[in-house]
Design a protein around this motif. Sequence first.
Motif, PDB file in Angstrom:
ATOM      1  N   ARG A 139     -99.810 -98.734  -1.377  1.00 34.56           N
ATOM      2  CA  ARG A 139     -99.963 -98.214   0.011  1.00 34.56           C
ATOM      3  C   ARG A 139     -99.022 -98.938   0.945  1.00 34.56           C
ATOM      4  N   PHE A 140     -98.549-100.013   0.872  1.00 36.74           N
ATOM      5  CA  PHE A 140     -97.763-100.738   1.776  1.00 36.74           C
ATOM      6  C   PHE A 140     -96.360-101.462   1.083  1.00 36.74           C
ATOM      7  N   ILE A 141     -96.215-101.265  -0.126  1.00 39.29           N
ATOM      8  CA  ILE A 141     -94.761-101.776  -0.619  1.00 39.29           C
ATOM      9  C   ILE A 141     -94.157-100.546  -1.070  1.00 39.29           C
ATOM     10  N   SER A 142     -94.741 -99.776  -2.352  1.00 39.08           N
ATOM     11  CA  SER A 142     -94.057 -98.746  -3.111  1.00 39.08           C
ATOM     12  C   SER A 142     -94.079 -97.403  -2.078  1.00 39.08           C
ATOM     13  N   GLY A 143     -95.181 -97.215  -1.298  1.00 37.99           N
ATOM     14  CA  GLY A 143     -95.161 -96.166  -0.579  1.00 37.99           C
ATOM     15  C   GLY A 143     -94.850 -96.191   0.743  1.00 37.99           C
TER      16      GLY A 143
END
Length: 344
Positions: free
Chosen positions: A140-144
């Motif tokens: 949710r917060f890094i890859s996305g």
Amino acid sequence: MVKNRQGIYTAKQNKVVVLWDLDNKPPRGPPYHAALSLKEVASKFGDVVEMSAYANRHAFVHLPQWVAQERRERRQQDILERKGIVAAPEPYICGVCGRKCKTNLDLKKHFRQLHERERQKKVNRMRSLKGKKRQRYKERFISGNDKYNDEARRLVTPKVGYGLAAELRRAGVYVKTVEDKPQAADWAVKRQIEHSMNRGIDWLVLVSDDSDFGAILKRAREANLGTVVVGDRDRALGRHADLWVPWIGVENGEVTEKDLVPKRRGNSSEEELEYDVRDSFSHSDGEEWTGDDVDSVVEEIAAEISGYNSMRISVFSEGEEDGDYVLWDSDDDEIEDQGVSFYL
């Protein structure tokens, strides 16, 4: 006909494998767009089930001339903007938050001080989690976080190289770094070709001009595996494959379906060459060629091909250690060394 998951019988689609020899054939432009263009051409033969690139570490630390030229021009433009000699026609806009900045250096400063710090906090938070919570947080917060990733690629200069491996992975290419040994990338590609021959692959797309692949391409054709060579010279490998495609045309997206018509197969490479010569010269000037005329032309072309220098020369020179994922604003430091500060 095969049965799909919905229970409907459809025509069986060909399976395609793409193998890219980066040591021999690196992209001449942005790697991401080159990989997408290559995948688009390969998809015309069927379903691309694998797309792999092989190279040693020198391919990833090497800085092409076009990248060095772009960085020099950007650095000169930043210096002129900071000194007030030139002004940008439009303000620089941050792709993450939408903030407007007068100069590109101001935008970089804003990105590092705000968004990079926030990113580091999220990374530290992710490292404190475990199991499924960590995986969901990362997605949710890094890859996305596509906005941050896109802006980081545009503003942050890699410390080593120009982000070749990261850009290829973004395009869906499996990147394999081989050992620093002669012909190591060739061995890896040959092993993968052998594997493709034994697992029911219908088409093989090889991006290389290395004549060392000639023998294994001939074996692949004998095993009824369709072969396509993408390169700059249609001499060493092109005569062993069903089809040769120019690399510059693939990168520029100029290859159409009309260009992807495989040549007819013969019992030997000499027969294949004779077929091509007959197709090219028969009825060209209204006169029909005799068998002796065609045989003489075949012998001349075969003599030229047999004398082709097959020595492999790497396009990369010695470089620094592999650091494809280390980001560093080296250009900004050079500007500061010239007496220009971000905080003026």
